[in-house]
Write a protein that holds these residues in place. Structure first.
Motif, PDB file in Angstrom:
ATOM      1  N   PHE A   1      11.061 -12.340   6.317  1.00 47.47           N
ATOM      2  CA  PHE A   1      10.288 -11.306   5.644  1.00 47.47           C
ATOM      3  C   PHE A   1      10.351 -10.010   6.426  1.00 47.47           C
ATOM      4  O   PHE A   1      10.348 -10.003   7.650  1.00 47.47           O
ATOM      5  CB  PHE A   1       8.850 -11.774   5.421  1.00 47.47           C
ATOM      6  CG  PHE A   1       8.763 -12.783   4.323  1.00 47.47           C
ATOM      7  CD1 PHE A   1       8.524 -12.392   3.026  1.00 47.47           C
ATOM      8  CD2 PHE A   1       9.005 -14.122   4.577  1.00 47.47           C
ATOM      9  CE1 PHE A   1       8.507 -13.316   1.993  1.00 47.47           C
ATOM     10  CE2 PHE A   1       8.979 -15.060   3.560  1.00 47.47           C
ATOM     11  CZ  PHE A   1       8.725 -14.657   2.263  1.00 47.47           C
ATOM     12  N   GLN A   2      10.455  -8.929   5.666  1.00 49.92           N
ATOM     13  CA  GLN A   2      10.602  -7.612   6.270  1.00 49.92           C
ATOM     14  C   GLN A   2       9.517  -7.405   7.313  1.00 49.92           C
ATOM     15  O   GLN A   2       8.337  -7.587   7.045  1.00 49.92           O
ATOM     16  CB  GLN A   2      10.524  -6.544   5.176  1.00 49.92           C
ATOM     17  CG  GLN A   2      11.669  -6.658   4.167  1.00 49.92           C
ATOM     18  CD  GLN A   2      11.441  -5.816   2.929  1.00 49.92           C
ATOM     19  OE1 GLN A   2      10.333  -5.412   2.648  1.00 49.92           O
ATOM     20  NE2 GLN A   2      12.502  -5.555   2.197  1.00 49.92           N
ATOM     21  N   SER A   3       9.939  -7.003   8.522  1.00 50.55           N
ATOM     22  CA  SER A   3       9.036  -7.072   9.658  1.00 50.55           C
ATOM     23  C   SER A   3       8.361  -5.750   9.998  1.00 50.55           C
ATOM     24  O   SER A   3       7.972  -5.524  11.132  1.00 50.55           O
ATOM     25  CB  SER A   3       9.791  -7.585  10.894  1.00 50.55           C
ATOM     26  OG  SER A   3      10.893  -6.735  11.179  1.00 50.55           O
ATOM     27  N   SER A   4       8.248  -4.860   9.017  1.00 49.59           N
ATOM     28  CA  SER A   4       7.432  -3.672   9.236  1.00 49.59           C
ATOM     29  C   SER A   4       5.967  -4.066   9.076  1.00 49.59           C
ATOM     30  O   SER A   4       5.630  -5.245   9.070  1.00 49.59           O
ATOM     31  CB  SER A   4       7.822  -2.569   8.252  1.00 49.59           C
ATOM     32  OG  SER A   4       7.613  -2.999   6.922  1.00 49.59           O
ATOM     33  N   GLY A   5       5.095  -3.091   8.954  1.00 51.06           N
ATOM     34  CA  GLY A   5       3.681  -3.403   8.887  1.00 51.06           C
ATOM     35  C   GLY A   5       3.100  -3.250   7.501  1.00 51.06           C
ATOM     36  O   GLY A   5       3.748  -2.791   6.562  1.00 51.06           O
ATOM     37  N   ILE A   6       1.861  -3.648   7.399  1.00 59.85           N
ATOM     38  CA  ILE A   6       1.084  -3.493   6.180  1.00 59.85           C
ATOM     39  C   ILE A   6      -0.350  -3.237   6.603  1.00 59.85           C
ATOM     40  O   ILE A   6      -0.800  -3.765   7.625  1.00 59.85           O
ATOM     41  CB  ILE A   6       1.188  -4.751   5.276  1.00 59.85           C
ATOM     42  CG1 ILE A   6       0.429  -4.549   3.959  1.00 59.85           C
ATOM     43  CG2 ILE A   6       0.710  -6.005   6.006  1.00 59.85           C
ATOM     44  CD1 ILE A   6       0.656  -5.696   2.969  1.00 59.85           C
ATOM     45  N   PHE A   7      -1.060  -2.398   5.863  1.00 56.69           N
ATOM     46  CA  PHE A   7      -2.484  -2.279   6.151  1.00 56.69           C
ATOM     47  C   PHE A   7      -3.274  -2.846   4.986  1.00 56.69           C
ATOM     48  O   PHE A   7      -2.890  -2.727   3.819  1.00 56.69           O
ATOM     49  CB  PHE A   7      -2.932  -0.857   6.520  1.00 56.69           C
ATOM     50  CG  PHE A   7      -2.313   0.279   5.765  1.00 56.69           C
ATOM     51  CD1 PHE A   7      -2.932   0.837   4.662  1.00 56.69           C
ATOM     52  CD2 PHE A   7      -1.127   0.825   6.204  1.00 56.69           C
ATOM     53  CE1 PHE A   7      -2.373   1.909   3.997  1.00 56.69           C
ATOM     54  CE2 PHE A   7      -0.558   1.907   5.551  1.00 56.69           C
ATOM     55  CZ  PHE A   7      -1.185   2.450   4.435  1.00 56.69           C
ATOM     56  N   VAL A   8      -4.366  -3.508   5.320  1.00 54.71           N
ATOM     57  CA  VAL A   8      -5.192  -4.199   4.339  1.00 54.71           C
ATOM     58  C   VAL A   8      -6.609  -3.660   4.454  1.00 54.71           C
ATOM     59  O   VAL A   8      -7.240  -3.773   5.513  1.00 54.71           O
ATOM     60  CB  VAL A   8      -5.192  -5.727   4.573  1.00 54.71           C
ATOM     61  CG1 VAL A   8      -5.933  -6.422   3.443  1.00 54.71           C
ATOM     62  CG2 VAL A   8      -3.766  -6.259   4.702  1.00 54.71           C
TER      63      VAL A   8
END
Length: 400
Positions: free
Chosen positions: A42-49
């Protein structure tokens, strides 16, 4: 249907698919996932929740592990700068459950998936990798999926959670194609300076650059700007392209743009939208997440909407006596929420894309005056829509 365990096939093992597998397994359903990747990559950049997404993770039983793996931003603070690094204003996102649930959390996508995949495995969900669905046959009281490995799976329900370019849409007769928005997103991963704990948004003319902590030692950056349709960038050149495209940014962005080189973790994606009208299901097949309602990234709500889909679908199946009634109620509950998020996100992106150098002083003054109010209005309205959806879901079950 609350007393009946369904045999459920989920197509897609990303955020939407894993969330659905967890929510439905916890309700006692027998679940299998088929995922087209031959290994979890899975693409290993970030996500904010934001807090509303963390509420869904709490309902899935994942919140504590997600908080440990990610980085809760203190006080939910978002610091705005112009593209030269001059401070504009700060906004603060709302927390949930009297502060127990943070306002916003950054996390590496691979870490979020690791936590979800471990729970999927612990729940005994069968996961078959390197496999797609080639055909769907609705047999009235069941649905038969023909898999790419030559086998067939008979299920009570099939869930299409296979993303913005969902193959399941076409398989069930929905010809809707993703719409290119005119935007591209560039992301990169870096070591986090210990003093950098805020979410940062830097505002240029028609271009944005953000910085978000995703762990105790890492952060990711994300930049959005207009990109020509079907523009291809060789992945080998992504770091240099990103550094060039955001070269006018200084201040907090400088360190991370200067670091970009051949060994940097950089990801480019073209931004597409999907806006599927109801119904989101055909017979015993239902679409969730980006397969039904992919949004632009400007409100950071894509993952949250997918996770909430999973929670609401599991609840609808528990509340309603018939499968068709449950799927119909699910779509009606989710459509207003997802359309609201899509609409606001699209408007924010369009407004930013039209900015010129001469607009920046007026824009900055407006941000100082109205930014917090707009945050409060967005999350206030989102809470109202979620409450209305919950009431309608339960009312429909009672009347049915």
């Amino acid at each position: 249907m609350s007393e009946r365990s369904l045999n459920i096939l989920i197509v897609g093992g990303g955020i939407a698919g894993c969330s659905a597998a967890i929510a439905l397994s916890q309700r006692g359903h027998a679940v299998r996932i088929v995922e087209k990747q031959d290994a979890w990559r899975f693409q290993s950049s970030g996500i904010f929740v934001y807090a509303n997404g963390l509420v869904s993770l709490d309902e899935l039983g994942l919140l504590d592990e997600i908080l440990q793996a990610g980085f809760p931003v203190p006080a939910g603070r978002n610091a705005y700068f112009d593209h030269k690094g001059v401070p504009i204003t700060d906004t603060f996102y709302p927390s949930a459950d009297n502060g127990r649930i943070p306002a916003i959390l950054g996390i590496k996508r691979a870490e979020m998936h690791r936590v979800m995949a471990q729970r999927v495995d612990a729940l005994g969900v069968t996961v078959t990798l390197g496999t797609t669905v080639d055909a769907i046959r609705d047999e009235g009281d069941s649905v038969r999926a023909v898999l790419s490995d030559g086998t067939e799976e008979t299920a009570d329900l099939v869930i299409g959670a296979d993303g913005v370019r969902s193959a399941m849409r076409a398989l069930i007769g929905i010809g809707l194609e993703p719409r290119y928005t005119g935007f591209g997103v560039w992301r990169s991963v870096h070591r986090r300076p210990q003093a950098l704990t805020d979410k940062i948004m830097m505002m240029g003319p028609g271009i944005r650059f953000g910085i978000m902590p995703i762990s105790d030692d890492m952060l990711y950056t994300f930049g959005t700007l207009a990109e020509p349709k079907s523009r291809f960038y060789d992945p080998a050149g992504w770091p240099e392209h990103m550094r060039t495209k955001f070269a006018d940014f200084s201040g907090p962005a400088s360190l991370f743009l200067e670091e970009l080189g051949p060994d940097s973790q950089v990801l480019y994606t073209a931004v597409e939208e999907v806006g599927l009208e109801l119904p989101w299901h055909r017979g015993r097949v239902v679409l969730i997440g980006d397969a039904a309602h992919a949004s632009t990234p400007f409100m950071g709500q894509g993952g949250a909407m997918a996770m909430q889909d999973a929670v609401v679908l599991a609840e609808a199946l528990a509340l309603h006596e018939t499968l068709d009634g449950a799927l119909d109620a699910f779509g009606k509950a989710r459509l207003p929420v997802c359309q609201f998020v899509q609409g606001v996100s699209h408007a924010v992106g369009e407004a930013g894309a039209k900015e010129l150098d001469g607009d920046l002083e007026a824009r900055n003054a407006d941000l100082r005056k109205t930014a917090q109010e707009k945050v409060d209005q967005f999350y206030g309205r989102l809470a109202e829509l979620n409450a209305e959806a919950e009431t309608a879901l339960r009312k429909g079950a009672a009347s049915g």
